[in-house]
Design a protein around this motif. Structure first.
Motif, PDB file in Angstrom:
ATOM      1  N   PHE A 135       0.821  -1.203   0.000  1.00 37.44           N
ATOM      2  CA  PHE A 135       0.000   0.000   0.000  1.00 37.44           C
ATOM      3  C   PHE A 135       0.857   1.256   0.000  1.00 37.44           C
ATOM      4  O   PHE A 135       1.838   1.341   0.737  1.00 37.44           O
ATOM      5  N   TYR A 136       0.450   2.239  -0.790  1.00 40.52           N
ATOM      6  CA  TYR A 136       1.064   3.565  -0.727  1.00 40.52           C
ATOM      7  C   TYR A 136       0.572   4.260   0.545  1.00 40.52           C
ATOM      8  O   TYR A 136       1.352   4.808   1.314  1.00 40.52           O
ATOM      9  N   ASP A 137      -0.749   4.242   0.757  1.00 39.46           N
ATOM     10  CA  ASP A 137      -1.359   4.767   1.982  1.00 39.46           C
ATOM     11  C   ASP A 137      -1.627   3.576   2.885  1.00 39.46           C
ATOM     12  O   ASP A 137      -2.415   2.701   2.551  1.00 39.46           O
ATOM     13  N   LYS A 178      -9.181  -1.498  -5.644  1.00 35.77           N
ATOM     14  CA  LYS A 178      -8.468  -1.750  -6.911  1.00 35.77           C
ATOM     15  C   LYS A 178      -7.725  -3.080  -6.860  1.00 35.77           C
ATOM     16  O   LYS A 178      -7.725  -3.827  -7.828  1.00 35.77           O
ATOM     17  N   TYR A 179      -7.098  -3.388  -5.721  1.00 30.26           N
ATOM     18  CA  TYR A 179      -6.422  -4.681  -5.575  1.00 30.26           C
ATOM     19  C   TYR A 179      -7.415  -5.831  -5.758  1.00 30.26           C
ATOM     20  O   TYR A 179      -7.106  -6.848  -6.368  1.00 30.26           O
ATOM     21  N   ASP A 182      -9.546   3.378  -2.063  1.00 27.56           N
ATOM     22  CA  ASP A 182      -9.200   3.267  -3.479  1.00 27.56           C
ATOM     23  C   ASP A 182      -8.240   2.105  -3.729  1.00 27.56           C
ATOM     24  O   ASP A 182      -8.445   1.298  -4.635  1.00 27.56           O
ATOM     25  N   GLU A 183      -7.222   1.993  -2.898  1.00 32.07           N
ATOM     26  CA  GLU A 183      -6.213   0.946  -3.098  1.00 32.07           C
ATOM     27  C   GLU A 183      -6.779  -0.455  -2.866  1.00 32.07           C
ATOM     28  O   GLU A 183      -6.550  -1.360  -3.671  1.00 32.07           O
TER      29      GLU A 183
END
Length: 113
Positions: free
Chosen positions: A12-14, A32-33, A28-29
């Motif tokens: 994760f970015y966030d 999407k994953y 969002d992440e």
């Protein structure tokens, strides 16, 4: 905290967090994953509509409600904006993707299968 989807650790970015004792994932992440398609982010209403596997999902910022295929449910904690990132409680995944979600508090690990 680690998040594993079908035995694969996600990057994760966030980062997922715990807020008020609730596990929160960057909306969002994680979707999407999982493979959901974002249909619309409505900035005026601060809401998101998406589709996953033929199911239509709708959530509003700061609202505990989630609508799946027109049926309303209570996530127990609202979708929340943290540092300009929308986060959803882990229960959102259980209600929209799979009920096969486990939390290991000793290892700080989430498994989604």
């Amino acid at each position: 905290m680690s998040v594993n989807l079908n035995n694969t650790e996600l990057d994760f970015y966030d980062q997922p967090i715990i807020k008020d004792g609730i596990i929160m994932l960057p909306m969002d992440e994680i979707y999407k994953y999982i493979g959901a398609k974002t249909i619309d982010w409505n900035n005026e209403y601060k809401s998101i509509a998406m589709e996953y596997n033929g199911n239509y999902i709708y959530m509003m910022l700061d609202n505990k409600g989630i609508i799946v295929n027109g049926e309303s449910y209570d996530m127990g904690y609202p979708m929340t904006m943290i540092d300009d990132v929308a986060y959803v409680p882990l229960t959102a995944i259980e209600m929209t993707i799979t009920q096969n979600v486990t939390w290991n508090g000793e290892q700080y690990r989430i498994d989604i299968n």
